[in-house]
Design an enzyme around this catalytic site. Structure first.
Site, PDB file in Angstrom:
ATOM      1  N   LYS A  71       0.821  -1.216   0.000  1.00 32.94           N
ATOM      2  CA  LYS A  71       0.000   0.000   0.000  1.00 32.94           C
ATOM      3  C   LYS A  71       0.852   1.261   0.000  1.00 32.94           C
ATOM      4  CE  LYS A  71      -2.260  -1.007   3.688  1.00 32.94           C
ATOM      5  NZ  LYS A  71      -1.597  -2.307   3.893  1.00 32.94           N
ATOM      6  N   THR A  73       3.998   1.600  -0.876  1.00 32.40           N
ATOM      7  CA  THR A  73       4.709   1.653  -2.143  1.00 32.40           C
ATOM      8  C   THR A  73       3.801   2.162  -3.250  1.00 32.40           C
ATOM      9  OG1 THR A  73       6.050  -0.224  -1.418  1.00 32.40           O
ATOM     10  CG2 THR A  73       6.078   0.288  -3.760  1.00 32.40           C
ATOM     11  N   ARG A  94       1.666   8.399   6.865  1.00 35.46           N
ATOM     12  CA  ARG A  94       1.960   8.336   8.289  1.00 35.46           C
ATOM     13  C   ARG A  94       3.463   8.182   8.512  1.00 35.46           C
ATOM     14  NH1 ARG A  94      -1.132   3.255  10.042  1.00 35.46           N
ATOM     15  NH2 ARG A  94      -0.499   2.679   7.944  1.00 35.46           N
ATOM     16  N   LYS A 105       7.166  -6.018  10.943  1.00 38.18           N
ATOM     17  CA  LYS A 105       6.543  -5.396   9.781  1.00 38.18           C
ATOM     18  C   LYS A 105       7.525  -4.560   8.964  1.00 38.18           C
ATOM     19  CE  LYS A 105       2.564  -2.535   8.488  1.00 38.18           C
ATOM     20  NZ  LYS A 105       3.266  -1.405   7.860  1.00 38.18           N
ATOM     21  N   ALA A 273      -3.720   1.062  12.371  1.00 33.44           N
ATOM     22  CA  ALA A 273      -5.082   0.892  11.868  1.00 33.44           C
ATOM     23  C   ALA A 273      -5.798  -0.281  12.498  1.00 33.44           C
ATOM     24  CB  ALA A 273      -5.070   0.722  10.357  1.00 33.44           C
ATOM     25  N   PHE A 301      -3.352  -1.048   6.843  1.00 35.48           N
ATOM     26  CA  PHE A 301      -3.852  -2.416   6.758  1.00 35.48           C
ATOM     27  C   PHE A 301      -4.951  -2.507   5.705  1.00 35.48           C
ATOM     28  CE2 PHE A 301      -2.064  -2.733  11.194  1.00 35.48           C
ATOM     29  CZ  PHE A 301      -1.001  -3.523  10.808  1.00 35.48           C
ATOM     30  N   PHE A 381       4.667  -9.208  -9.310  1.00 36.71           N
ATOM     31  CA  PHE A 381       5.822  -9.939  -8.807  1.00 36.71           C
ATOM     32  C   PHE A 381       6.366 -10.784  -9.957  1.00 36.71           C
ATOM     33  CE2 PHE A 381       4.443  -8.614  -4.727  1.00 36.71           C
ATOM     34  CZ  PHE A 381       5.459  -8.856  -3.818  1.00 36.71           C
ATOM     35  N   TRP A 407       7.381  -0.647  -7.934  1.00 32.28           N
ATOM     36  CA  TRP A 407       8.474  -1.111  -7.077  1.00 32.28           C
ATOM     37  C   TRP A 407       9.761  -1.207  -7.896  1.00 32.28           C
ATOM     38  CZ3 TRP A 407      12.115  -4.919  -6.747  1.00 32.28           C
ATOM     39  CH2 TRP A 407      12.742  -5.088  -5.502  1.00 32.28           C
TER      40      TRP A 407
END
Length: 554
Positions: A71, A73, A94, A105, A273, A301, A381, A407
Site C-alpha cells: 500500500k 509503495t 503516516r 513489519k 489501523a 492495513f 511480482f 516497485w
C-alpha cells in the site's frame, strides 16, 4: 537484488527547499531538520486556509498477508506517476513507529524505487514527533500519580484510572504492571500498563486536531479516571492540557520530505489501523489539499480497518470528501487467501487465485458502500503469470484492474494507475457518505460495521460491555463514531481465518472512550494495544557501519 536501504542510500536527493518550491512553499516557511527534512510553519499554513481544495485519493488494500501487498509503495508510486502525467500531486503518509521497525513489519517509507527519503532517518527518529507524543502522554501519567500522592483533591478513584503510559516500542512485558511500589514516598500502588505510542489517545488527538486551539481543546477533554462520585476526571481538571500542548507545539507542524523521484510528501502522525484509526494527520492532509491538485493518502492495513476508519472517523471529523479509492492487491497475497502456503507461492495456481479473489472483491464492494469509485492496483511480482492476472480480472467484473510495477520502475510503472485514478477524479459527482449516521446508537454502529464491512451475522457483547455502552450514551457520547480494534489479518476476530468469511460473530470484549479524539474504541478478540516482538525481531539484523551508515534495515 539491492535492498530498499541500499536503493535509498544510492539516491541523489534534492535540498528540501527545492521540494517545497514544487508546492509553492517559500523557504522562510520551512523549519529545516538537516538538508532533506523540514517542518512547515504555522503562519504559512494559516495563510493558505482559504484556498480551494484539490482532489483526495485514498489508497488502501486487501486483508494483509506475509506475502505482501504494497500500500505505501503504491501510494508513493501513484504520487510519482501523477506528476509524470502532468498533475501537481502531493503525497500524505503516516510516520513510522519504532515498534514495527524493530519487530516484524518493517518501516513505512515504501520500497524498491517507490520510496520516501531519507529512509533511515525517517524510520528511526525522524523529526522527533513520536517522542513528543510519548512525552506528552507520560507527562499526564506523571501528573495523575502526583495528584494522588499529594492528597487527591479531585477525588480520583485510584482503582479505576483508565489512562495508561506509552512507549513507541513493542514490549509485551509492559502490558500490565503495578506502579508505586517501594513505600509511601514512591506514591500510591495501583495497577497500570503501557500502550504502544501509536495506539495512544494522544496520537489520535494529534492526528485529528485541525489546529493548535483544537489540539489543546481535545487534550483537555481526555478522560483519565472516574471520580469517587462517578464524575469524569479530565486532563483539563489536572491542569495538564497546557503543558501537553506545549510539548506538542513543534511536533504538530507537518513534516515535508521527498520521494526518490523528487515528489513532495507530507509525513505526519502515525496511528495503527488495527488498534487505532490508522490515518495520517488532518493537519497534513488539509495542507496538502490546499497546495496540490491531487493528494494521495494511505489508510493502514486492509480497507476493512484503515479504509473504514478513514471514511467513518477522519473524513467525518475533518469534513473531508474523498474522490476515489485504490484497493491494492498482489497475486501472491490472493493465493495465500486461497489457501496456498507461503513456500509455494512461486507456482502458478489458478484455483487458489480464484478462491482468494473473493477477498479483494469484498473490499471493493465495501468501499463502494461509501459512494466512492474504486480502482484495483495489482502489484506485479516476477513469479506471476498472465493467466493468474486474467483470473483476477475474471473475478472482478465491472472493476478496473491495473497492473503496476512501481516497485521496480518507479513512477513510470504506475502511470496506467494514475490515468485510471484521474478518470474517476475528473468524473466525480460527490457521492461520498459515511456508513452510519451520528444519531445511531453505539451498539448499532458496531453492529453496522460488523455486518456491512466484516459480513458478521452479529456482535457479541458481554453484560459489562453493554452496560458501558449504555453509560456512554447516557453521558452524551452516543453521537461519536466507533473505532474497532481487531486483527488485521481477517474479516473475523481470528487471524487464522483468511479469505472472505461470513456469518461469524464479532466478540467485543472491552469498550474504551477516547473523548479527546472523538470516538469510542471497541476492542475485539485477542488484539493487544501493546504488541510484542517476534521470535527473531528485525532489530537483530540492523547495524551501523564505521562511517555511520545504517545497515540491515528492510
Amino acid at each position: 537484488m539491492r535492498s530498499d536501504i541500499e536503493i535509498a542510500d544510492s539516491a541523489t536527493l534534492r535540498p528540501i527547499a527545492d521540494i517545497a518550491a514544487e508546492l509553492k512553499i517559500p523557504g522562510d516557511a520551512l523549519e529545516p531538520y538537516g538538508r532533506y527534512k523540514a517542518k512547515v510553519g504555522y503562519d504559512f499554513i494559516r495563510g493558505v486556509e482559504d484556498r480551494p481544495d484539490g482532489a483526495l485519493v485514498l489508497v488502501t488494500g486487501i486483508s494483509p498477508t506475509p506475502a505482501g501487498e504494497g500500500k505505501t509503495t503504491t501510494t508513493i508510486g501513484l504520487g510519482d506517476a501523477l506528476r509524470r502525467i502532468g498533475r501537481r500531486a502531493a503525497i500524505c503518509l503516516r510516520e513510522p513507529s519504532l515498534g514495527p521497525c524493530f519487530g516484524v513489519k518493517g518501516g513505512a517509507t515504501g520500497g524498491g524505487m517507490a520510496q520516501v527519503a531519507p529512509m533511515a532517518e525517517i524510520n528511526l527518529h525522524f523529526t522527533g514527533d513520536f517522542h513528543a507524543i510519548t512525552s506528552a502522554n507520560n507527562l499526564l501519567s506523571a501528573m495523575i500519580d502526583n495528584h494522588l500522592y499529594w492528597g487527591n483533591e479531585l477525588g480520583i478513584d485510584a482503582r479505576r484510572v483508565s489512562w495508561r503510559r506509552a512507549l513507541d516500542m513493542n514490549d509485551r512485558a509492559l502490558r500490565d504492571m503495578v506502579v508505586g511500589l517501594g513505600g509511601a514516598t514512591n506514591g500510591a500502588p495501583r495497577q497500570d500498563g503501557f500502550d504502544i505510542t501509536v495506539a495512544s489517545e494522544v496520537m489520535a488527538v494529534f492526528c485529528l486536531a485541525r489546529d493548535l486551539d483544537d489540539l489543546r481543546e481535545r487534550l483537555g477533554r481526555m478522560i483519565v479516571a472516574p471520580g469517587r462520585d462517578g464524575s469524569a476526571v479530565t486532563a483539563r481538571d489536572l491542569k495538564a492540557d497546557g503543558a501537553m500542548a506545549a510539548l506538542l507545539r513543534d511536533a504538530f507542524q507537518p513534516n515535508l520530505v521527498q520521494t526518490l523521484e523528487g515528489s513532495p510528501a507530507l509525513m505526519h502522525g502515525g496511528p495503527f489501523a488495527n488498534i487505532a484509526h490508522g490515518c495520517n494527520s488532518v493537519m497534513a492532509t488539509r495542507l496538502g489539499l490546499k497546495l496540490a491538485d491531487v493528494v494521495v493518502t494511505e489508510a493502514g492495513f486492509g480497507a476493512d480497518l484503515g479504509g473504514e476508519k478513514f471514511l467513518d472517523i477522519k473524513c467525518r471529523s475533518a469534513g473531508l470528501r474523498p474522490a476515489c479509492t485504490v484497493v491494492v492487491a498482489t497475486v501472491r497475497a490472493l493465493k495465500m487467501h486461497g489457501g496456498v502456503a507461503r513456500a509455494d507461492l512461486g507456482r502458478e495456481d489458478l484455483g487458489a487465485v480464484h478462491r482468494g479473489v473473493a477477498n479483494v472483491a469484498r473490499h471493493v464492494e465495501n468501499m463502494r458502500k461509501f459512494g466512492l469509485p474504486v480502482v484495483v492496483a495489482l502489484n506485479r511480482f516476477t513469479g506471476d503469470t498472465p493467466a493468474e492476472y486474467d483470473e483476477v480480472r475474471a473475478g472482478l467484473p465491472g472493476v478496473e484492474v491495473v497492473l503496476c510495477s512501481h516497485w521496480a520502475d518507479g513512477g513510470a510503472g504506475a502511470e496506467d494507475l494514475a490515468r485510471a485514478v484521474m478518470r474517476r477524479v475528473e468524473g466525480w459527482t460527490g457521492d461520498y457518505r459515511p456508513l452510519y449516521p451520528d444519531a445511531m446508537g453505539l451498539a448499532d454502529k458496531l453492529r453496522t460495521v460488523a455486518r456491512e464491512i466484516y459480513r458478521a451475522s452479529d456482535i457479541s457483547l458481554a453484560p459489562a460491555v453493554s452496560r458501558r455502552l449504555a453509560a456512554l450514551e447516557a453521558a452524551g457520547f452516543g453521537h461519536l463514531p466507533v473505532c474497532i480494534a481487531k486483527t488485521q489479518y481477517s474479516f473475523t476476530a481470528d487471524p487464522k481465518i483468511m479469505g472472505a468469511p461470513s456469518g461469524h460473530t464479532l466478540p467485543v470484549r472491552e469498550v474504551r472512550l477516547s473523548a479527546g479524539a472523538g470516538f469510542v474504541v471497541a476492542i475485539c478478540g485477542d488484539i493487544m494495544t501493546m504488541p510484542g516482538l517476534p521470535r527473531r525481531p528485525a532489530a537483530e539484523g540492523i547495524g551501523l557501519s564505521a562511517d555511520g551508515r545504517v545497515s540491515g534495515m528492510f
